[in-house]
Design an enzyme around this catalytic site. Structure first.
Site, PDB file in Angstrom:
ATOM      1  N   LYS A   1       0.852  -1.192   0.000  1.00 41.45           N
ATOM      2  CA  LYS A   1       0.000   0.000   0.000  1.00 41.45           C
ATOM      3  C   LYS A   1       0.887   1.240   0.000  1.00 41.45           C
ATOM      4  CE  LYS A   1      -3.834   2.001   2.730  1.00 41.45           C
ATOM      5  NZ  LYS A   1      -4.691   1.776   3.924  1.00 41.45           N
TER       6      LYS A   1
ATOM      7  N   SER B   1      -9.341   1.762   3.098  1.00 43.79           N
ATOM      8  CA  SER B   1      -8.515   2.552   2.207  1.00 43.79           C
ATOM      9  C   SER B   1      -7.510   1.712   1.424  1.00 43.79           C
ATOM     10  CB  SER B   1      -7.753   3.611   3.015  1.00 43.79           C
ATOM     11  OG  SER B   1      -6.910   3.016   3.998  1.00 43.79           O
TER      12      SER B   1
ATOM     13  N   SER C   1      -9.711  -0.619   7.298  1.00 43.55           N
ATOM     14  CA  SER C   1      -9.122  -0.614   5.957  1.00 43.55           C
ATOM     15  C   SER C   1      -8.445  -1.920   5.578  1.00 43.55           C
ATOM     16  CB  SER C   1      -8.113   0.532   5.831  1.00 43.55           C
ATOM     17  OG  SER C   1      -8.761   1.777   5.967  1.00 43.55           O
TER      18      SER C   1
END
Length: 606
Positions: free
Chosen positions: A82, A156, A180
Protein backbone atom coordinates in the site's frame (compact mmCIF):
# COMPACT_ATOMS: atom_id res chain seq x y z
CA UNK A 1 -6.15 -12.79 -13.19
CA UNK A 2 -4.09 -12.16 -16.33
CA UNK A 3 -4.12 -15.23 -18.57
CA UNK A 4 -0.39 -15.84 -18.29
CA UNK A 5 -0.63 -15.89 -14.47
CA UNK A 6 -3.80 -18.01 -14.18
CA UNK A 7 -1.98 -21.25 -14.86
CA UNK A 8 0.88 -20.86 -12.40
CA UNK A 9 1.27 -24.33 -10.83
CA UNK A 10 0.78 -23.31 -7.23
CA UNK A 11 -2.11 -21.93 -5.22
CA UNK A 12 -0.48 -20.89 -1.97
CA UNK A 13 2.79 -19.57 -0.57
CA UNK A 14 4.36 -22.86 0.64
CA UNK A 15 3.77 -24.49 -2.76
CA UNK A 16 5.21 -21.46 -4.57
CA UNK A 17 8.37 -21.35 -2.47
CA UNK A 18 8.80 -25.12 -2.79
CA UNK A 19 8.59 -24.81 -6.58
CA UNK A 20 11.24 -22.10 -6.67
CA UNK A 21 13.53 -24.07 -4.37
CA UNK A 22 13.07 -27.09 -6.64
CA UNK A 23 14.27 -25.12 -9.67
CA UNK A 24 11.25 -23.33 -11.15
CA UNK A 25 12.36 -20.06 -12.77
CA UNK A 26 11.27 -17.39 -10.27
CA UNK A 27 12.66 -14.65 -12.48
CA UNK A 28 10.41 -15.66 -15.38
CA UNK A 29 7.39 -15.47 -13.10
CA UNK A 30 8.47 -12.07 -11.76
CA UNK A 31 8.92 -10.77 -15.29
CA UNK A 32 5.41 -11.95 -16.18
CA UNK A 33 4.00 -10.24 -13.10
CA UNK A 34 5.88 -7.03 -13.90
CA UNK A 35 4.42 -7.10 -17.42
CA UNK A 36 0.92 -7.70 -16.07
CA UNK A 37 1.21 -4.76 -13.66
CA UNK A 38 2.54 -2.48 -16.37
CA UNK A 39 -0.32 -3.45 -18.67
CA UNK A 40 -2.94 -2.88 -15.95
CA UNK A 41 -2.75 0.91 -15.76
CA UNK A 42 -6.44 1.30 -16.59
CA UNK A 43 -7.40 -0.81 -13.55
CA UNK A 44 -6.15 1.92 -11.18
CA UNK A 45 -4.72 -0.73 -8.85
CA UNK A 46 -1.11 0.43 -8.98
CA UNK A 47 0.51 3.80 -8.30
CA UNK A 48 4.12 2.80 -9.01
CA UNK A 49 5.90 -0.31 -10.24
CA UNK A 50 9.30 -1.57 -9.13
CA UNK A 51 11.70 -1.31 -12.11
CA UNK A 52 12.41 -4.72 -13.60
CA UNK A 53 16.15 -4.21 -13.12
CA UNK A 54 15.59 -3.71 -9.38
CA UNK A 55 13.43 -6.84 -9.20
CA UNK A 56 16.15 -8.84 -10.94
CA UNK A 57 18.81 -7.48 -8.57
CA UNK A 58 16.73 -8.30 -5.49
CA UNK A 59 16.04 -11.84 -6.67
CA UNK A 60 19.72 -12.38 -7.44
CA UNK A 61 20.64 -11.27 -3.92
CA UNK A 62 18.02 -13.62 -2.44
CA UNK A 63 19.34 -16.47 -4.60
CA UNK A 64 22.88 -15.96 -3.33
CA UNK A 65 21.66 -16.04 0.25
CA UNK A 66 19.64 -19.19 -0.41
CA UNK A 67 22.67 -20.94 -1.93
CA UNK A 68 24.71 -19.88 1.10
CA UNK A 69 22.36 -21.87 3.29
CA UNK A 70 20.00 -19.20 4.60
CA UNK A 71 16.41 -20.19 5.24
CA UNK A 72 14.26 -17.84 3.14
CA UNK A 73 10.61 -18.77 3.80
CA UNK A 74 9.36 -16.38 1.08
CA UNK A 75 12.09 -16.91 -1.50
CA UNK A 76 11.11 -15.35 -4.83
CA UNK A 77 7.55 -14.47 -3.74
CA UNK A 78 6.20 -11.19 -5.19
CA UNK A 79 4.13 -8.88 -3.01
CA UNK A 80 2.42 -5.50 -3.21
CA UNK A 81 2.64 -2.61 -0.76
CA UNK A 82 0.00 0.00 0.00
CA UNK A 83 1.41 3.38 -0.98
CA UNK A 84 1.49 4.80 2.52
CA UNK A 85 4.13 2.23 3.49
CA UNK A 86 7.72 3.00 2.51
CA UNK A 87 9.65 0.91 -0.01
CA UNK A 88 13.20 2.12 -0.53
CA UNK A 89 13.61 3.80 -3.91
CA UNK A 90 9.89 3.97 -4.74
CA UNK A 91 7.84 7.13 -4.08
CA UNK A 92 5.49 7.14 -1.12
CA UNK A 93 2.50 9.24 -2.18
CA UNK A 94 -0.32 8.32 0.23
CA UNK A 95 -2.39 8.87 -2.96
CA UNK A 96 -1.48 12.57 -3.04
CA UNK A 97 1.09 13.49 -5.73
CA UNK A 98 2.05 16.74 -4.01
CA UNK A 99 2.88 14.82 -0.82
CA UNK A 100 5.20 12.34 -2.56
CA UNK A 101 8.72 11.62 -1.33
CA UNK A 102 11.19 8.84 -2.06
CA UNK A 103 12.42 7.09 1.09
CA UNK A 104 15.98 5.84 1.37
CA UNK A 105 14.92 2.88 3.51
CA UNK A 106 11.92 0.61 3.63
CA UNK A 107 9.35 0.29 6.39
CA UNK A 108 10.26 -2.31 9.01
CA UNK A 109 7.53 -4.68 7.78
CA UNK A 110 8.80 -4.46 4.20
CA UNK A 111 12.40 -4.97 5.29
CA UNK A 112 11.47 -8.13 7.17
CA UNK A 113 9.72 -9.51 4.09
CA UNK A 114 12.73 -8.75 1.88
CA UNK A 115 14.95 -10.43 4.47
CA UNK A 116 12.71 -13.50 4.09
CA UNK A 117 13.33 -13.52 0.32
CA UNK A 118 10.16 -11.77 -0.88
CA UNK A 119 10.20 -9.20 -3.70
CA UNK A 120 8.12 -5.97 -3.57
CA UNK A 121 6.82 -5.49 -7.12
CA UNK A 122 4.88 -2.24 -6.73
CA UNK A 123 2.92 0.25 -4.66
CA UNK A 124 -0.88 0.12 -4.63
CA UNK A 125 -3.66 2.67 -4.72
CA UNK A 126 -5.55 3.79 -1.62
CA UNK A 127 -8.08 6.24 -0.32
CA UNK A 128 -5.96 9.35 0.07
CA UNK A 129 -4.06 9.55 3.36
CA UNK A 130 -5.79 6.26 4.30
CA UNK A 131 -8.98 8.22 4.99
CA UNK A 132 -11.98 6.27 3.75
CA UNK A 133 -13.39 2.75 3.59
CA UNK A 134 -14.59 2.75 -0.01
CA UNK A 135 -11.69 3.09 -2.50
CA UNK A 136 -13.00 6.06 -4.50
CA UNK A 137 -10.92 8.84 -2.90
CA UNK A 138 -7.77 8.84 -5.01
CA UNK A 139 -6.44 11.03 -7.83
CA UNK A 140 -4.97 7.85 -9.30
CA UNK A 141 -8.42 6.58 -10.22
CA UNK A 142 -10.99 4.24 -8.71
CA UNK A 143 -10.09 0.56 -8.53
CA UNK A 144 -13.30 -1.48 -8.66
CA UNK A 145 -13.99 -4.73 -6.88
CA UNK A 146 -12.14 -7.56 -8.60
CA UNK A 147 -15.43 -9.46 -8.79
CA UNK A 148 -17.76 -6.66 -9.94
CA UNK A 149 -16.56 -3.63 -11.92
CA UNK A 150 -19.68 -1.69 -10.90
CA UNK A 151 -19.01 -1.95 -7.16
CA UNK A 152 -16.45 -0.33 -4.90
CA UNK A 153 -13.28 -2.18 -3.96
CA UNK A 154 -13.38 -1.00 -0.36
CA UNK A 155 -10.74 1.18 1.22
CA UNK A 156 -8.51 2.55 2.21
CA UNK A 157 -6.31 -0.42 1.20
CA UNK A 158 -8.15 -0.74 -2.09
CA UNK A 159 -5.32 -1.56 -4.49
CA UNK A 160 -3.72 -4.10 -2.17
CA UNK A 161 -6.90 -6.16 -1.82
CA UNK A 162 -7.69 -6.04 -5.55
CA UNK A 163 -4.14 -7.03 -6.50
CA UNK A 164 -4.43 -10.17 -4.37
CA UNK A 165 -7.97 -10.94 -5.53
CA UNK A 166 -6.92 -10.61 -9.16
CA UNK A 167 -4.15 -13.14 -8.59
CA UNK A 168 -1.34 -10.78 -9.59
CA UNK A 169 0.41 -11.18 -6.22
CA UNK A 170 -0.20 -13.82 -3.54
CA UNK A 171 -0.20 -11.30 -0.69
CA UNK A 172 -0.08 -7.57 -0.06
CA UNK A 173 0.47 -5.19 2.81
CA UNK A 174 -2.17 -2.67 3.79
CA UNK A 175 -2.94 -0.56 6.82
CA UNK A 176 -5.96 -0.59 9.08
CA UNK A 177 -7.17 2.20 11.35
CA UNK A 178 -10.94 1.97 11.05
CA UNK A 179 -11.40 -1.16 8.94
CA UNK A 180 -9.12 -0.61 5.96
CA UNK A 181 -7.65 -4.10 6.24
CA UNK A 182 -11.04 -5.79 6.47
CA UNK A 183 -13.64 -4.04 4.30
CA UNK A 184 -11.56 -4.40 1.09
CA UNK A 185 -11.04 -8.08 1.93
CA UNK A 186 -14.80 -8.63 2.10
CA UNK A 187 -15.44 -6.81 -1.18
CA UNK A 188 -12.80 -8.85 -3.02
CA UNK A 189 -13.28 -12.37 -1.61
CA UNK A 190 -9.90 -12.48 0.15
CA UNK A 191 -8.62 -12.71 3.71
CA UNK A 192 -7.73 -9.61 5.71
CA UNK A 193 -5.66 -10.17 8.87
CA UNK A 194 -5.81 -7.14 11.17
CA UNK A 195 -3.33 -7.79 13.98
CA UNK A 196 -3.35 -6.61 17.54
CA UNK A 197 -2.06 -3.04 17.76
CA UNK A 198 1.72 -2.93 18.13
CA UNK A 199 2.24 -6.52 17.01
CA UNK A 200 3.67 -5.32 13.66
CA UNK A 201 5.88 -2.24 13.51
CA UNK A 202 4.50 0.89 11.87
CA UNK A 203 7.95 2.42 11.39
CA UNK A 204 7.99 3.71 7.83
CA UNK A 205 4.21 4.09 7.60
CA UNK A 206 2.65 7.48 6.85
CA UNK A 207 0.29 7.81 9.81
CA UNK A 208 -3.46 8.26 9.71
CA UNK A 209 -4.23 7.97 13.44
CA UNK A 210 -0.86 6.96 14.74
CA UNK A 211 -2.10 5.57 18.06
CA UNK A 212 -4.51 3.25 16.21
CA UNK A 213 -2.75 2.37 12.94
CA UNK A 214 -1.92 -1.25 12.17
CA UNK A 215 -0.06 -2.82 9.26
CA UNK A 216 -2.28 -5.62 7.94
CA UNK A 217 -1.98 -8.50 5.48
CA UNK A 218 -4.20 -9.45 2.53
CA UNK A 219 -3.92 -12.98 1.17
CA UNK A 220 -6.05 -15.57 -0.56
CA UNK A 221 -6.02 -17.90 2.46
CA UNK A 222 -5.77 -17.55 6.22
CA UNK A 223 -2.70 -19.79 6.25
CA UNK A 224 -0.86 -17.48 3.84
CA UNK A 225 -1.88 -14.37 5.78
CA UNK A 226 -0.70 -15.98 9.02
CA UNK A 227 2.63 -17.01 7.49
CA UNK A 228 3.32 -13.44 6.37
CA UNK A 229 2.15 -12.00 9.68
CA UNK A 230 4.50 -14.26 11.60
CA UNK A 231 7.42 -13.10 9.47
CA UNK A 232 6.77 -9.37 9.96
CA UNK A 233 5.82 -9.58 13.63
CA UNK A 234 8.43 -8.51 16.15
CA UNK A 235 9.15 -5.76 18.62
CA UNK A 236 10.64 -2.62 17.08
CA UNK A 237 12.22 -0.18 19.52
CA UNK A 238 12.05 2.53 16.84
CA UNK A 239 8.24 2.40 16.94
CA UNK A 240 6.94 4.03 20.14
CA UNK A 241 3.66 2.12 19.76
CA UNK A 242 5.29 -1.29 19.35
CA UNK A 243 4.45 -3.86 22.03
CA UNK A 244 6.22 -6.92 23.36
CA UNK A 245 3.66 -9.55 22.55
CA UNK A 246 3.32 -12.90 24.31
CA UNK A 247 5.52 -15.46 22.61
CA UNK A 248 2.48 -17.51 21.60
CA UNK A 249 0.25 -14.71 20.30
CA UNK A 250 0.37 -16.27 16.83
CA UNK A 251 0.14 -19.90 17.95
CA UNK A 252 -2.79 -21.80 16.43
CA UNK A 253 -4.07 -24.37 18.90
CA UNK A 254 -6.50 -27.06 17.85
CA UNK A 255 -10.01 -25.63 17.89
CA UNK A 256 -11.71 -26.73 21.11
CA UNK A 257 -15.34 -25.98 21.95
CA UNK A 258 -15.71 -22.20 22.04
CA UNK A 259 -18.36 -19.53 22.50
CA UNK A 260 -18.87 -16.84 19.90
CA UNK A 261 -20.89 -13.66 20.21
CA UNK A 262 -23.63 -12.95 17.69
CA UNK A 263 -25.53 -9.76 16.91
CA UNK A 264 -29.17 -9.08 17.68
CA UNK A 265 -31.85 -9.02 15.00
CA UNK A 266 -32.29 -5.23 15.18
CA UNK A 267 -28.62 -4.63 14.42
CA UNK A 268 -28.62 -7.14 11.58
CA UNK A 269 -31.73 -5.54 10.11
CA UNK A 270 -29.53 -2.64 8.98
CA UNK A 271 -27.62 -5.03 6.67
CA UNK A 272 -28.76 -5.97 3.19
CA UNK A 273 -30.15 -9.42 2.43
CA UNK A 274 -26.91 -10.82 0.99
CA UNK A 275 -24.98 -9.89 4.12
CA UNK A 276 -27.65 -11.24 6.45
CA UNK A 277 -27.72 -14.57 4.62
CA UNK A 278 -23.92 -14.89 4.69
CA UNK A 279 -23.89 -14.09 8.39
CA UNK A 280 -26.53 -16.73 9.16
CA UNK A 281 -24.60 -19.37 7.24
CA UNK A 282 -21.40 -18.45 9.08
CA UNK A 283 -23.16 -18.91 12.42
CA UNK A 284 -24.30 -22.39 11.37
CA UNK A 285 -20.78 -23.29 10.24
CA UNK A 286 -19.20 -22.15 13.50
CA UNK A 287 -21.77 -24.19 15.42
CA UNK A 288 -20.90 -27.24 13.32
CA UNK A 289 -17.25 -26.70 14.31
CA UNK A 290 -18.13 -26.90 18.01
CA UNK A 291 -18.93 -23.25 18.65
CA UNK A 292 -21.82 -22.09 20.80
CA UNK A 293 -23.58 -18.92 19.67
CA UNK A 294 -24.18 -16.41 22.47
CA UNK A 295 -26.24 -13.24 22.07
CA UNK A 296 -24.17 -10.26 23.17
CA UNK A 297 -24.82 -6.65 24.11
CA UNK A 298 -23.70 -4.83 20.97
CA UNK A 299 -24.14 -1.39 22.56
CA UNK A 300 -20.61 -0.83 23.98
CA UNK A 301 -18.97 -1.90 20.71
CA UNK A 302 -21.40 0.20 18.66
CA UNK A 303 -20.90 3.26 20.85
CA UNK A 304 -17.12 2.91 20.73
CA UNK A 305 -17.27 2.74 16.93
CA UNK A 306 -19.11 6.06 16.83
CA UNK A 307 -16.26 7.78 18.68
CA UNK A 308 -13.79 7.29 15.84
CA UNK A 309 -15.24 9.79 13.37
CA UNK A 310 -17.78 11.55 15.59
CA UNK A 311 -15.18 12.22 18.25
CA UNK A 312 -11.77 13.86 18.70
CA UNK A 313 -9.78 11.00 17.13
CA UNK A 314 -10.32 12.89 13.88
CA UNK A 315 -7.91 15.46 15.34
CA UNK A 316 -5.19 12.80 15.22
CA UNK A 317 -5.55 12.74 11.44
CA UNK A 318 -5.16 16.53 11.50
CA UNK A 319 -1.99 16.11 13.58
CA UNK A 320 -0.62 13.72 10.96
CA UNK A 321 -1.17 15.76 7.77
CA UNK A 322 -2.77 19.03 8.85
CA UNK A 323 0.39 21.05 8.16
CA UNK A 324 0.65 19.68 4.63
CA UNK A 325 -3.06 20.22 4.02
CA UNK A 326 -2.89 23.85 5.16
CA UNK A 327 -0.31 24.58 2.46
CA UNK A 328 -1.72 22.27 -0.22
CA UNK A 329 -5.49 22.27 0.26
CA UNK A 330 -6.33 22.01 -3.48
CA UNK A 331 -4.22 18.83 -3.72
CA UNK A 332 -6.31 17.02 -1.10
CA UNK A 333 -9.40 15.07 -2.14
CA UNK A 334 -12.51 17.08 -1.08
CA UNK A 335 -14.01 14.26 1.00
CA UNK A 336 -10.66 13.63 2.71
CA UNK A 337 -10.12 17.33 3.29
CA UNK A 338 -13.54 17.67 4.92
CA UNK A 339 -12.94 14.73 7.26
CA UNK A 340 -9.51 15.89 8.37
CA UNK A 341 -10.53 19.55 8.73
CA UNK A 342 -13.13 18.52 11.30
CA UNK A 343 -10.28 17.70 13.63
CA UNK A 344 -9.94 21.41 14.38
CA UNK A 345 -13.38 21.37 16.00
CA UNK A 346 -12.21 19.36 19.01
CA UNK A 347 -10.43 20.74 22.06
CA UNK A 348 -7.94 19.04 24.35
CA UNK A 349 -10.70 18.81 26.94
CA UNK A 350 -12.89 17.05 24.39
CA UNK A 351 -10.11 14.56 23.76
CA UNK A 352 -9.84 13.68 27.43
CA UNK A 353 -13.61 13.36 27.79
CA UNK A 354 -13.68 11.00 24.84
CA UNK A 355 -10.89 8.92 26.36
CA UNK A 356 -12.90 8.65 29.57
CA UNK A 357 -15.93 7.58 27.56
CA UNK A 358 -13.90 4.98 25.66
CA UNK A 359 -12.47 3.61 28.91
CA UNK A 360 -16.00 3.25 30.28
CA UNK A 361 -17.13 1.42 27.15
CA UNK A 362 -14.14 -0.92 27.30
CA UNK A 363 -15.05 -1.71 30.90
CA UNK A 364 -18.67 -2.25 29.90
CA UNK A 365 -17.55 -4.58 27.12
CA UNK A 366 -15.83 -6.83 29.64
CA UNK A 367 -19.22 -8.46 30.10
CA UNK A 368 -19.02 -9.44 26.43
CA UNK A 369 -15.55 -10.95 26.71
CA UNK A 370 -16.45 -12.76 29.93
CA UNK A 371 -19.32 -14.43 28.06
CA UNK A 372 -17.59 -15.31 24.76
CA UNK A 373 -14.19 -16.14 23.31
CA UNK A 374 -14.70 -14.31 20.00
CA UNK A 375 -17.34 -12.12 18.37
CA UNK A 376 -18.67 -12.74 14.86
CA UNK A 377 -19.84 -9.77 12.79
CA UNK A 378 -20.54 -9.06 9.15
CA UNK A 379 -17.50 -7.25 7.76
CA UNK A 380 -19.68 -4.55 6.18
CA UNK A 381 -23.47 -4.05 6.11
CA UNK A 382 -23.63 -3.75 2.30
CA UNK A 383 -21.48 -3.58 -0.84
CA UNK A 384 -22.29 -0.27 -2.58
CA UNK A 385 -21.93 0.48 -6.23
CA UNK A 386 -19.35 3.04 -7.31
CA UNK A 387 -22.12 5.32 -8.56
CA UNK A 388 -23.97 5.15 -5.23
CA UNK A 389 -20.77 5.90 -3.31
CA UNK A 390 -19.97 8.92 -5.45
CA UNK A 391 -23.52 10.19 -4.95
CA UNK A 392 -23.30 9.85 -1.13
CA UNK A 393 -19.58 9.76 -0.29
CA UNK A 394 -19.95 10.62 3.39
CA UNK A 395 -23.08 8.71 4.42
CA UNK A 396 -22.27 5.45 2.64
CA UNK A 397 -18.64 5.52 3.77
CA UNK A 398 -19.78 5.92 7.38
CA UNK A 399 -22.06 2.88 7.04
CA UNK A 400 -19.16 0.73 5.90
CA UNK A 401 -17.46 1.18 9.28
CA UNK A 402 -20.43 -0.04 11.32
CA UNK A 403 -18.73 -3.32 12.25
CA UNK A 404 -15.08 -2.25 12.04
CA UNK A 405 -14.54 1.16 13.65
CA UNK A 406 -14.54 -0.09 17.26
CA UNK A 407 -11.78 -2.70 16.90
CA UNK A 408 -8.59 -0.65 17.13
CA UNK A 409 -10.08 1.80 19.60
CA UNK A 410 -10.84 -1.11 21.96
CA UNK A 411 -7.47 -2.83 21.37
CA UNK A 412 -8.87 -5.94 19.70
CA UNK A 413 -7.60 -8.31 16.99
CA UNK A 414 -9.68 -9.13 13.91
CA UNK A 415 -9.70 -11.45 10.93
CA UNK A 416 -11.93 -10.94 7.88
CA UNK A 417 -12.71 -14.11 5.92
CA UNK A 418 -14.83 -14.66 2.81
CA UNK A 419 -18.24 -16.28 2.89
CA UNK A 420 -20.28 -17.60 -0.04
CA UNK A 421 -20.43 -15.81 -3.37
CA UNK A 422 -23.94 -15.10 -4.62
CA UNK A 423 -25.18 -16.67 -7.85
CA UNK A 424 -24.16 -13.41 -9.52
CA UNK A 425 -20.64 -13.71 -8.10
CA UNK A 426 -21.07 -10.99 -5.50
CA UNK A 427 -18.79 -11.46 -2.47
CA UNK A 428 -19.73 -11.21 1.17
CA UNK A 429 -17.61 -11.71 4.24
CA UNK A 430 -17.60 -11.97 8.00
CA UNK A 431 -15.11 -10.93 10.64
CA UNK A 432 -13.91 -12.73 13.75
CA UNK A 433 -12.96 -10.34 16.55
CA UNK A 434 -11.06 -11.28 19.70
CA UNK A 435 -9.10 -9.75 22.58
CA UNK A 436 -5.61 -8.40 22.07
CA UNK A 437 -3.10 -11.11 21.16
CA UNK A 438 -5.77 -13.64 20.22
CA UNK A 439 -4.51 -13.41 16.61
CA UNK A 440 -3.44 -17.03 16.34
CA UNK A 441 -6.66 -18.40 17.73
CA UNK A 442 -8.67 -16.24 15.33
CA UNK A 443 -6.61 -17.69 12.49
CA UNK A 444 -7.24 -21.27 13.60
CA UNK A 445 -11.01 -20.74 13.75
CA UNK A 446 -11.15 -18.43 10.73
CA UNK A 447 -9.38 -20.91 8.48
CA UNK A 448 -11.90 -23.65 9.35
CA UNK A 449 -14.75 -21.21 8.76
CA UNK A 450 -13.36 -20.20 5.34
CA UNK A 451 -12.88 -23.84 4.34
CA UNK A 452 -16.46 -24.64 5.31
CA UNK A 453 -17.68 -22.52 2.38
CA UNK A 454 -18.69 -24.97 -0.39
CA UNK A 455 -16.50 -24.82 -3.49
CA UNK A 456 -14.73 -21.71 -2.22
CA UNK A 457 -12.53 -19.94 -4.76
CA UNK A 458 -9.56 -17.64 -4.22
CA UNK A 459 -10.39 -14.00 -4.85
CA UNK A 460 -11.64 -13.45 -8.39
CA UNK A 461 -9.68 -16.38 -9.81
CA UNK A 462 -10.85 -19.87 -10.69
CA UNK A 463 -8.41 -21.38 -8.21
CA UNK A 464 -10.00 -23.54 -5.48
CA UNK A 465 -9.40 -22.99 -1.77
CA UNK A 466 -9.36 -26.77 -1.41
CA UNK A 467 -6.08 -26.88 -3.36
CA UNK A 468 -4.28 -24.90 -0.64
CA UNK A 469 -2.77 -25.96 2.66
CA UNK A 470 -4.83 -25.28 5.81
CA UNK A 471 -3.57 -23.57 8.95
CA UNK A 472 -1.40 -26.08 10.80
CA UNK A 473 -1.98 -26.58 14.50
CA UNK A 474 0.76 -25.08 16.65
CA UNK A 475 -0.32 -25.39 20.28
CA UNK A 476 0.51 -22.57 22.59
CA UNK A 477 3.40 -23.20 24.93
CA UNK A 478 2.48 -22.79 28.54
CA UNK A 479 0.94 -24.23 31.66
CA UNK A 480 -2.46 -25.93 31.68
CA UNK A 481 -4.49 -24.91 34.70
CA UNK A 482 -7.67 -26.52 36.07
CA UNK A 483 -10.16 -24.15 37.73
CA UNK A 484 -13.24 -25.27 39.65
CA UNK A 485 -14.90 -22.17 41.11
CA UNK A 486 -14.79 -18.41 40.93
CA UNK A 487 -12.39 -18.48 37.96
CA UNK A 488 -14.79 -20.38 35.71
CA UNK A 489 -16.10 -18.52 32.65
CA UNK A 490 -18.79 -16.07 33.66
CA UNK A 491 -17.78 -16.18 37.33
CA UNK A 492 -16.48 -13.11 39.17
CA UNK A 493 -12.73 -13.90 39.07
CA UNK A 494 -12.53 -15.14 35.49
CA UNK A 495 -11.03 -11.77 34.52
CA UNK A 496 -7.83 -12.78 36.33
CA UNK A 497 -7.35 -15.33 33.55
CA UNK A 498 -8.62 -13.34 30.58
CA UNK A 499 -6.54 -10.29 31.53
CA UNK A 500 -3.49 -12.54 31.24
CA UNK A 501 -4.59 -13.70 27.77
CA UNK A 502 -5.24 -17.19 29.06
CA UNK A 503 -6.66 -19.56 26.46
CA UNK A 504 -9.77 -21.59 27.28
CA UNK A 505 -9.10 -25.22 26.34
CA UNK A 506 -12.40 -26.83 27.28
CA UNK A 507 -14.36 -28.53 30.05
CA UNK A 508 -13.21 -31.63 31.94
CA UNK A 509 -13.72 -33.52 35.18
CA UNK A 510 -11.49 -34.70 37.98
CA UNK A 511 -10.68 -38.34 38.39
CA UNK A 512 -11.94 -40.35 41.35
CA UNK A 513 -10.92 -39.47 44.89
CA UNK A 514 -11.77 -35.76 44.93
CA UNK A 515 -14.41 -33.85 46.89
CA UNK A 516 -15.64 -30.29 46.41
CA UNK A 517 -16.56 -28.13 49.40
CA UNK A 518 -18.34 -24.77 49.67
CA UNK A 519 -15.93 -22.73 51.77
CA UNK A 520 -17.28 -20.42 54.45
CA UNK A 521 -16.51 -16.71 54.65
CA UNK A 522 -14.92 -16.24 51.23
CA UNK A 523 -15.52 -13.20 49.01
CA UNK A 524 -16.54 -13.82 46.32
CA UNK A 525 -17.86 -17.26 47.31
CA UNK A 526 -15.38 -20.02 46.45
CA UNK A 527 -15.22 -23.79 46.61
CA UNK A 528 -12.32 -25.89 47.80
CA UNK A 529 -11.17 -29.03 45.95
CA UNK A 530 -9.55 -31.69 48.10
CA UNK A 531 -8.24 -35.17 47.28
CA UNK A 532 -9.68 -36.99 50.25
CA UNK A 533 -11.08 -40.18 48.77
CA UNK A 534 -14.34 -38.63 47.61
CA UNK A 535 -16.50 -39.60 44.65
CA UNK A 536 -14.63 -37.40 42.19
CA UNK A 537 -16.00 -36.46 38.78
CA UNK A 538 -15.98 -32.77 39.74
CA UNK A 539 -16.61 -30.46 36.76
CA UNK A 540 -13.80 -28.05 35.95
CA UNK A 541 -12.37 -25.94 33.12
CA UNK A 542 -8.91 -26.12 31.60
CA UNK A 543 -7.03 -22.95 30.69
CA UNK A 544 -3.55 -22.43 29.30
CA UNK A 545 -1.30 -19.57 30.42
CA UNK A 546 2.21 -18.63 29.42
CA UNK A 547 4.77 -19.47 32.11
CA UNK A 548 5.12 -15.77 32.92
CA UNK A 549 1.37 -15.28 33.22
CA UNK A 550 1.04 -18.42 35.31
CA UNK A 551 3.67 -17.09 37.72
CA UNK A 552 1.88 -13.78 38.28
CA UNK A 553 -1.44 -15.59 38.62
CA UNK A 554 -0.18 -18.00 41.29
CA UNK A 555 1.40 -15.14 43.23
CA UNK A 556 -2.05 -13.63 43.84
CA UNK A 557 -3.84 -16.74 45.12
CA UNK A 558 -4.96 -16.27 48.75
CA UNK A 559 -4.92 -18.95 51.46
CA UNK A 560 -6.40 -21.48 52.04
CA UNK A 561 -6.27 -22.10 48.29
CA UNK A 562 -3.17 -23.07 46.39
CA UNK A 563 -1.97 -24.74 43.21
CA UNK A 564 -1.12 -28.42 43.09
CA UNK A 565 -1.40 -31.35 40.71
CA UNK A 566 -4.91 -32.48 39.77
CA UNK A 567 -5.63 -35.81 38.09
CA UNK A 568 -8.30 -35.65 35.41
CA UNK A 569 -10.89 -38.22 34.44
CA UNK A 570 -8.74 -39.38 31.51
CA UNK A 571 -5.75 -40.01 33.77
CA UNK A 572 -3.74 -36.95 32.72
CA UNK A 573 -2.36 -34.61 35.37
CA UNK A 574 -2.48 -30.81 35.23
CA UNK A 575 -1.91 -27.94 37.61
CA UNK A 576 -5.06 -26.91 39.44
CA UNK A 577 -6.66 -25.32 42.46
CA UNK A 578 -6.53 -27.36 45.67
CA UNK A 579 -7.54 -26.44 49.20
CA UNK A 580 -5.64 -26.78 52.46
CA UNK A 581 -7.30 -29.54 54.52
CA UNK A 582 -7.82 -27.40 57.62
CA UNK A 583 -10.21 -25.11 55.71
CA UNK A 584 -12.69 -27.94 55.20
CA UNK A 585 -13.69 -27.98 58.85
CA UNK A 586 -17.32 -26.88 58.91
CA UNK A 587 -17.51 -26.56 55.10
CA UNK A 588 -20.35 -28.19 53.18
CA UNK A 589 -19.50 -31.12 50.92
CA UNK A 590 -21.11 -30.28 47.57
CA UNK A 591 -19.54 -33.04 45.47
CA UNK A 592 -22.95 -34.55 44.86
CA UNK A 593 -23.86 -31.54 42.68
CA UNK A 594 -21.07 -32.39 40.24
CA UNK A 595 -19.50 -28.95 40.21
CA UNK A 596 -19.56 -25.36 41.42
CA UNK A 597 -21.94 -24.03 38.76
CA UNK A 598 -24.50 -26.75 39.41
CA UNK A 599 -24.31 -26.05 43.13
CA UNK A 600 -24.85 -22.31 42.62
CA UNK A 601 -27.83 -22.99 40.35
CA UNK A 602 -29.41 -25.26 42.96
CA UNK A 603 -28.71 -22.75 45.73
CA UNK A 604 -30.38 -19.92 43.82
CA UNK A 605 -33.43 -22.09 43.14
CA UNK A 606 -33.80 -23.11 46.78
Amino acid sequence: MPADLEDLPFADLPARVAAYRAGRDALADLRAIHAAITAAASSHIWISVTPLAVIETMLAAASRRLKAGEDLPLYGVPFAVKDNIDVAGLPTTAACPAFAFTPASSATAVSRLVAAGAIPVGKTNLDQFATGLNGTRSPYGIPASALDPARVSGGSSSGSAVAVAAGVVPFALGTDTAGSGRVPAAFNNVVGMKPTKGLISTTGVTPACRSLDCVCVFAATVADALLVTRIITGFDAADPYARRAPADALATPAVAPFRFGVLDAATLASCDAVVQAAYARSISRLEAMGGTAVAIDWAPLRDAASLLYDGPWVAERLAAVGGFMADNAPEVHPAVRDVIARGANWSAADAFKAQYRLAALIRQAETVWNAVDIVLTPTAPEHPSIDAMLADPVGLNARLGLFTNFVNLMDLAALAVPSDLTSAGRPAGVTLVGPAFSDGRLAAIGDLLHRAVPAASLGATRRALAATAPVAASPRAGVTLAVVGAHLRGEPLNWQLTDRNAEFLGAAKTGAGYSLYALAGTTPPKPGLLRDGGAGGVALELWRLTPEAFGTFVAGIPAPLGIGSVELEDGSVVKGFLCEPHAIAGARDITIFGGWRAFLTAARAA
